[in-house]
Design an enzyme around this catalytic site. Structure first.
Site, short mmCIF file in Angstrom:
data_model
loop_
_atom_site.label_atom_id
_atom_site.label_comp_id
_atom_site.label_asym_id
_atom_site.label_seq_id
_atom_site.Cartn_x
_atom_site.Cartn_y
_atom_site.Cartn_z
CB CYS A 108 -0.68 0.10 1.42
SG CYS A 108 -1.99 1.26 1.88
CG HIS A 137 -5.76 -2.41 -1.45
ND1 HIS A 137 -4.45 -3.20 -0.95
CD2 HIS A 137 -5.57 -1.26 -1.59
CE1 HIS A 137 -3.60 -1.92 -0.64
NE2 HIS A 137 -4.49 -0.64 -1.23
CD GLU A 138 -7.18 1.75 -4.20
OE1 GLU A 138 -7.11 2.21 -3.59
OE2 GLU A 138 -6.06 0.75 -5.09
CG HIS A 155 -7.56 2.75 0.81
ND1 HIS A 155 -6.87 2.05 1.99
CD2 HIS A 155 -6.68 2.20 0.02
CE1 HIS A 155 -5.26 2.10 1.75
NE2 HIS A 155 -4.84 1.68 0.75
C1 SB7 Z 1 -1.28 -4.47 -4.40
C2 SB7 Z 1 -1.46 -4.09 -4.39
C3 SB7 Z 1 -2.78 -2.53 -4.55
C4 SB7 Z 1 -3.91 -3.40 -4.01
C5 SB7 Z 1 -4.22 -4.83 -4.44
C6 SB7 Z 1 -2.75 -5.30 -4.30
C7 SB7 Z 1 -2.45 -0.96 -4.42
C8 SB7 Z 1 -1.69 -0.25 -3.72
C9 SB7 Z 1 -1.44 1.06 -4.08
N1 SB7 Z 1 -2.68 1.52 -2.72
O1 SB7 Z 1 -1.92 1.39 -1.47
C10 SB7 Z 1 -3.78 1.62 -3.54
O2 SB7 Z 1 -4.75 1.78 -2.11
NI NI Z 2 -3.78 1.05 -0.18
#
Ligand code: SB7
Ligand code: NI
Length: 185
Positions: free
Chosen positions: A110, A154-155, A158
């Site tokens: 992240c 993942h987003e 957040h």
């Molecule tokens: C690995 C990386 C991400 C998502 C899923 C697996 C995005 C990394 C960038 N971020 O921190 C976005 O929130």
């Molecule tokens: Ni992230």
């Protein structure tokens, strides 16, 4: 232009808040911010620009990560099959998901976390997501699996104050349940 100094790191309370819904239609300011977020991802993936500005490459960014507690996300990723997922969404929402799980075998990282946190992050293998797409200027419905499904989850997390490592089993970080789909990438 968004730089690494604009990205808040773990410990900042905004990362633990539930972000606010964006009033529709979005304001010019909201649209401007979301376009900046998408531009950051493009810059971070450009070898010259990322080196010049010292950007960590990212495939996604959520508004709380730039200290804006609003439900907006940007995703920019290319799948190995060449398919591109480039979306800037307002008020994204998962409307259905599989029972089946999947996880990245390399774990997740992240932009708001400056350390490695090893372990499997179990997520829904398939999701259907809705949101207002500022590029297409309409509500879109996306059916996703594999890496794109992981990134959107993942987003979305957040926006709900959830960090990827919240999903890692502390006592057994590399335990995958029966039937979960490993993704190597
Ligand atoms: C690995 C990386 C991400 C998502 C899923 C697996 C995005 C990394 C960038 N971020 O921190 C976005 O929130
Ligand atoms: Ni992230």
């Amino acid at each position: 232009m968004i730089r690494m100094k604009d990205i808040v790191r773990e410990g900042h309370p905004v990362l633990r808040e539930t972000a606010q819904e964006v009033k529709m239609p979005p304001s010019q300011e909201d649209i401007r911010i979301l376009k900046e977020m998408q531009q950051f991802l493009a810059n971070s993936q450009d070898p010259e620009l990322s080196e010049k500005y010292n950007l960590r490459a990212g495939v996604g960014l959520a508004a709380p990560q730039i200290n804006i507690s609003k439900r907006m996300i940007a995703v920019r990723l290319e799948e190995e099959d060449g398919k591109e997922y480039c979306y800037s969404l307002i008020n994204p929402k998962i409307i259905s998901h599989s029972v089946e799980k999947s996880y990245l075998t390399a774990g997740e990282g992240c932009l708001s976390v400056d350390r490695d946190v090893p372990g499997y992050v179990l997520r829904h293998a398939r999701i259907t997501l809705k949101g207002y797409d500022i590029d297409r200027e309409r509500e879109v419905k996306l059916r996703l699996k594999g890496m794109p499904a992981i990134v959107f989850q993942h987003e979305l997390d957040h926006l709900n104050g959830i960090m990827f490592y919240d999903h890692i089993d502390k006592d057994n970080p590399f335990k995958a349940p029966e039937g979960a789909i490993p993704i190597d990438r």
